[in-house]
Design a protein around this motif. Structure first.
Motif, short mmCIF file in Angstrom:
data_model
loop_
_atom_site.label_atom_id
_atom_site.label_comp_id
_atom_site.label_asym_id
_atom_site.label_seq_id
_atom_site.Cartn_x
_atom_site.Cartn_y
_atom_site.Cartn_z
N LEU A 199 0.71 -1.27 0.08
CA LEU A 199 0.09 0.17 -0.09
C LEU A 199 0.99 1.33 0.01
O LEU A 199 0.42 2.31 -0.51
CB LEU A 199 -1.07 0.09 1.38
N LYS A 200 1.91 1.12 0.59
CA LYS A 200 2.61 2.41 0.51
C LYS A 200 3.24 2.74 -0.61
O LYS A 200 3.41 3.85 -1.10
CB LYS A 200 4.15 2.15 1.66
N THR A 201 3.97 1.52 -1.65
CA THR A 201 4.37 1.48 -2.57
C THR A 201 3.05 2.27 -3.64
O THR A 201 3.66 3.21 -4.49
CB THR A 201 4.89 0.28 -3.33
N TYR A 202 2.09 1.69 -3.61
CA TYR A 202 1.05 2.01 -4.49
C TYR A 202 0.60 3.54 -4.04
O TYR A 202 0.40 4.55 -5.05
CB TYR A 202 -0.26 1.30 -3.93
N ALA A 203 0.85 3.99 -2.74
CA ALA A 203 0.48 5.48 -2.36
C ALA A 203 1.27 6.30 -2.98
O ALA A 203 1.18 7.59 -3.31
CB ALA A 203 0.19 5.65 -0.94
N GLU A 204 2.71 5.95 -3.32
CA GLU A 204 3.98 6.71 -3.72
C GLU A 204 3.86 6.99 -5.39
O GLU A 204 4.57 7.76 -5.70
CB GLU A 204 5.03 6.09 -3.49
N SER B 228 -8.00 -0.19 15.11
CA SER B 228 -7.93 1.26 14.59
C SER B 228 -7.02 1.40 13.24
O SER B 228 -6.93 2.63 12.99
CB SER B 228 -7.58 2.15 15.70
N SER B 229 -6.45 0.55 12.77
CA SER B 229 -5.74 0.41 11.76
C SER B 229 -6.23 0.39 10.25
O SER B 229 -7.34 0.10 9.99
CB SER B 229 -4.61 -0.58 11.91
N ILE B 230 -5.35 0.94 9.37
CA ILE B 230 -5.83 0.65 8.16
C ILE B 230 -6.11 -0.52 7.67
O ILE B 230 -7.02 -0.97 6.70
CB ILE B 230 -4.44 1.16 7.23
N PHE B 231 -5.59 -1.61 8.30
CA PHE B 231 -5.33 -3.06 8.18
C PHE B 231 -6.41 -3.89 8.85
O PHE B 231 -6.53 -5.11 9.01
CB PHE B 231 -3.95 -3.79 8.55
N ASN C 59 -8.74 3.67 -2.28
CA ASN C 59 -9.55 4.63 -2.80
C ASN C 59 -9.20 5.82 -2.52
O ASN C 59 -9.57 7.04 -3.08
CB ASN C 59 -10.96 4.55 -2.50
N SER C 60 -8.48 6.20 -1.31
CA SER C 60 -7.96 7.51 -0.96
C SER C 60 -6.49 7.31 -0.43
O SER C 60 -6.38 7.45 0.77
CB SER C 60 -8.70 8.07 0.12
N PRO C 61 -5.61 7.29 -1.30
CA PRO C 61 -4.18 6.65 -0.60
C PRO C 61 -3.65 7.90 -0.15
O PRO C 61 -3.60 9.03 -0.65
CB PRO C 61 -3.59 6.17 -1.90
N ASP C 62 -2.68 7.74 0.92
CA ASP C 62 -1.98 8.94 1.58
C ASP C 62 -0.85 8.06 2.02
O ASP C 62 -0.91 7.47 3.21
CB ASP C 62 -2.95 9.55 2.60
N VAL C 63 0.48 8.64 1.61
CA VAL C 63 1.58 8.08 2.21
C VAL C 63 1.72 8.57 3.75
O VAL C 63 2.33 7.54 4.55
CB VAL C 63 2.71 8.51 1.38
N ALA C 64 1.48 9.72 4.08
CA ALA C 64 1.48 10.15 5.45
C ALA C 64 0.74 9.25 6.37
O ALA C 64 1.15 8.85 7.64
CB ALA C 64 1.17 11.44 5.56
N LYS C 65 -0.48 8.80 5.91
CA LYS C 65 -1.44 8.11 6.58
C LYS C 65 -0.91 6.65 6.97
O LYS C 65 -0.99 6.14 8.21
CB LYS C 65 -2.86 8.02 6.08
N ILE C 66 -0.21 6.12 6.00
CA ILE C 66 0.09 4.82 6.16
C ILE C 66 1.38 4.85 7.11
O ILE C 66 1.74 3.90 7.65
CB ILE C 66 0.52 4.01 4.94
N ASP C 67 2.37 5.84 6.79
CA ASP C 67 3.38 6.01 7.76
C ASP C 67 3.23 6.30 9.04
O ASP C 67 3.93 5.63 10.04
CB ASP C 67 4.27 7.13 7.25
#
Length: 713
Positions: free
Chosen positions: A411-416, A483-486, A497-505
């Motif tokens: 997901l991080k690679t995807y968001a980037e 409470s996680s993305i996962f 649908n709404s990727p965000d690198v900061a959110k996954i970090d």
């Protein structure tokens, strides 16, 4: 000169070996074992067992799914293996509406056979010895790093030379703790389909209670088929693929067996440690395995709680639970057997003699001090090894951590990515999310995470504890996951649908897994040099041990390469608490269906039986599968072949290479067998192929499968 002496010792020890001990490399049978095997009852030539240029026995034996063995039994690619080897695929293909695991399944024709995604089988094409090639570039004055670099370079070259541009998979393995080297050329088939399976009540009859025990009464088999492309080569699944035409398939014997009948098993035994020192065994039974047992039991209790509540969860976690339970009982049984059998004391006596030899002037260089350094190593890494056991079970069973690690990276690679990159990656991301959450019980996984992290924090010594896990509130770590993305499939899709690198970090669960992985790497680096020296010392110790005992038989430990073990049908010593269900103690080399009926408990998860089976038993309609001597339908039988994990599903054959049954288990008295072979107690438990055929024909009404086989009357 040293290499010549080693080889001579190796050959001499082969020739002195007991028939029932040892796991032999097939290419050495002609030179080392064939005469002895003929005396025991073998009628095949070495070339009929192993040949590179012609079809041979090896061509019917396959590594199944990476962790088991199976055998090809028809010229249409039909395969027999254990039920517990096919268990994961059967469970994955099952749903509450089509519950093949519980109810069984029999395809009426090729069109009804079900593709098993992710399942593959591996054929051995050939093997060869490259010890001279590699050892010529090594010497005992090299550092472990120098030695490893040279070996790795040779491994890569050998793989390139033999892969035929990727047609084959080439694996190079070391033997005798790095004193010898062989390479293996394999061909992998990925289109494997489920053909038939008995219901769980037959295939896993006896459950955990009977596991590793004798007498056994279980139909531990399942049936698959290998498919290939139009040229007979491996191919991904396609409706146009056709059943494989194998180089060799095993004839199936209806003749049965008697005490002292010759038997041989060919398969892929996983791992033995017959040359483990007393220090290693003490670490294992007093520290490592108790940690494994406790962590496994904790995970099993969590799974069982939720599996008992819901059939879908029961199916989704059946394979994981069965695997954990199997090793849980194995590890505890190993502890008990080692302590009961005096294995540590036996090893100490061997080491005393070694020290006397190593400390003489002629042998001090390089053998003196090696054993003492091994002792110091185990003292140094003891807490680290315990942490590894709790950590391995945490990683295996707490799926939230694995999801955050693998899906998190994707997901991080995807968001980037830019928009074009996201569009290209999205199908892969969605497929992974579907796969991960398809059979994911959120409440179970939340409790599993709390329980496994809590156990880790409680039991692991602070000197090696992950600082990340130490800082986690074990009672509430599930809330972090929730409470996680996962947390769920929906939350993961929302991120897509709404990727965000900061959110996954900043995701709290990903922070935990990232910190934990970094901690694991730091601990590994701390012990790297000690581990390298230990590998060097174990190599030298075994080298010296072989030289110090030229009268003793030595053979290479199992390492997931094809081996042959030969022996005979044999009873177990009598034990007061055994119940034989109509069979005399002197004839306890087999069990029959009377025992299954006697053990039957209606509604019991482990000992229930289908009504159809009970009706057939009442009629005693055994057909051509009844034993001519006893008149009974025999279920399981014992032999003294030398096997271990990975041999599950292996064919046990007579002296003509005809299939007598399938190896599936060992007995509890010999669970120290991976460390030391006990000729009095060590046994292989096999399912009688006549019972397999009876279940297929009489219970499963799949007579068309019987017609594929070459039956030997």
């Amino acid at each position: 000169m040293k290499k010549i002496f080693l080889l001579a010792t190796f050959l001499m020890s082969f020739l002195q070996m007991r028939a029932d001990e040892g796991m032999w490399l097939l290419m050495l049978i002609k030179r080392l074992n064939h005469v002895d095997m003929q005396k025991e009852g073998l009628h095949l030539t070495p070339e009929e067992i192993y040949s590179v240029n012609h079809s041979s026995l090896k061509d019917a034996i396959i590594q199944f799914g990476g962790g088991c063995t199976a055998e090809v039994v028809s010229d249409q690619g039909l395969v027999f293996t254990n039920h517990h080897c096919g268990y994961g695929s059967i469970a994955a293909l099952s749903t509450p509406e089509k519950d093949y695991l519980t109810n069984g399944f029999w395809a009426a024709n090729n069109q009804e056979e079900i593709p098993a995604p992710g399942l593959s089988v591996r054929f051995l094409v050939r093997m060869d010895n490259v010890s001279d090639r590699i050892n010529a570039k090594l010497n005992n004055k090299m550092s472990p790093e120098e030695r490893e670099k040279i070996i790795e370079t040779e491994y890569k070259a050998i793989k390139t030379e033999n892969s035929e541009n990727g047609k084959y998979t080439v694996v190079v393995k070391d033997f005798f703790n790095g004193n010898e080297f062989y390479y293996f050329v394999y061909q992998d088939y990925k289109d494997v389909r489920l053909v038939g399976t008995p219901p769980n009540s037959l295939g896993k009859f006896g459950g955990d209670t009977d596991n590793w025990e004798w007498p056994r009464h279980t139909a531990d088999f399942s049936v698959f088929r290998i498919y290939a492309d139009a040229t007979g080569n491996p191919a991904e699944y396609s409706a146009s693929n056709t059943p494989l035409k194998p180089k060799h398939s095993l004839p199936v014997s209806l003749k049965g067996y008697q005490p002292d009948s010759y038997t041989m098993i060919v398969g892929f035994p996983g791992r033995t440690n017959r040359y483990l020192t007393s220090y290693g065994i003490q670490q294992m039974v007093y520290r490592d395995y108790p940690a494994w047992v406790q962590a496994s039991k904790t995970a099993m209790d969590v799974m069982k709680k939720y599996m008992d509540k819901d059939q879908a969860t029961k199916l989704n976690y059946a394979s994981q639970y069965a695997s954990v339970a199997n090793y849980w009982k194995n590890r505890q049984g190993t502890i008990d057997a080692v302590l009961k059998n005096g294995t540590i004391e036996d090893k100490i006596e061997v080491e005393k003699k070694y020290l006397q030899w190593a400390n003489t002037a002629a042998n001090k260089d390089p053998y003196s001090g090696v054993l003492e350094q091994i002792d110091e190593y185990y003292k140094y890494v003891s807490n680290r090894n315990v942490e590894r056991n709790y950590s391995s079970q945490l990683q295996r069973n707490a799926k939230y951590l694995g999801v955050a690690y693998t899906l998190g990276s994707l997901l991080k690679t995807y968001a980037e990515q830019d928009e074009a990159g996201k569009t290209e990656m999205k199908p892969k991301i969605l497929a992974n999310i579907d796969r991960i959450y398809e059979k994911f019980n959120i409440n179970l996984e939340g409790e599993m995470l709390n329980s496994m992290v809590g156990l880790y924090k409680q039991k692991v010594d602070k000197s090696v504890t992950s600082p990340t896990l130490a800082a986690v509130d074990a009672k509430n770590v599930s809330n972090v996951a929730f409470s996680s993305i996962f947390a769920t499939k929906a939350s993961a899709l929302a991120f897509v649908n709404s990727p965000d690198v900061a959110k996954i970090d900043s995701d709290p669960l990903k922070k935990i897994i990232d910190g934990y992985i970094a901690d694991q790497k730091a601990v590994a680096e701390k012990y790297d040099s000690a581990d390298e020296r230990f590998q060097d010392n174990t190599r030298l110790f075994l080298n010296g041990l072989m030289k110090s005992q030229p009268e003793k038989s030595f053979y290479p430990d199992a390492n997931s390469t094809m081996r042959l073990t030969y022996g005979k049908v044999r009873t177990l010593p009598e034990r007061a608490d055994r119940k034989y269900y109509g069979i005399s103690e002197k004839d306890n080399y087999y069990t029959d269906v009377r025992g299954m009926v006697a053990k039957y408990k209606k509604g019991d998860e482990e000992f229930d039986l289908p009504q159809k089976f009970l009706d057939l038993m009442a009629k005693k309609d055994y057909g051509k599968y009844a034993d001519p001597k006893t008149g009974q339908l025999q279920v399981n039988f014992l032999s003294d072949n030398d096997i271990t994990g990975g041999n599950s599903g292996s064919p046990i054959m007579d002296g003509d290479g005809n299939l007598l049954g399938l190896a599936f288990d060992g007995n509890s008295e010999a669970l120290s067998g991976d460390i030391i072979f006990d000729p009095e107690w060590q046994r292989t438990i096999n399912v009688d192929v006549r019972f397999v055929l009876w279940v297929i024909e009489k219970y499963g009404n799949a007579n068309h499968l019987i017609n594929e086989l070459k039956l030997v009357q």
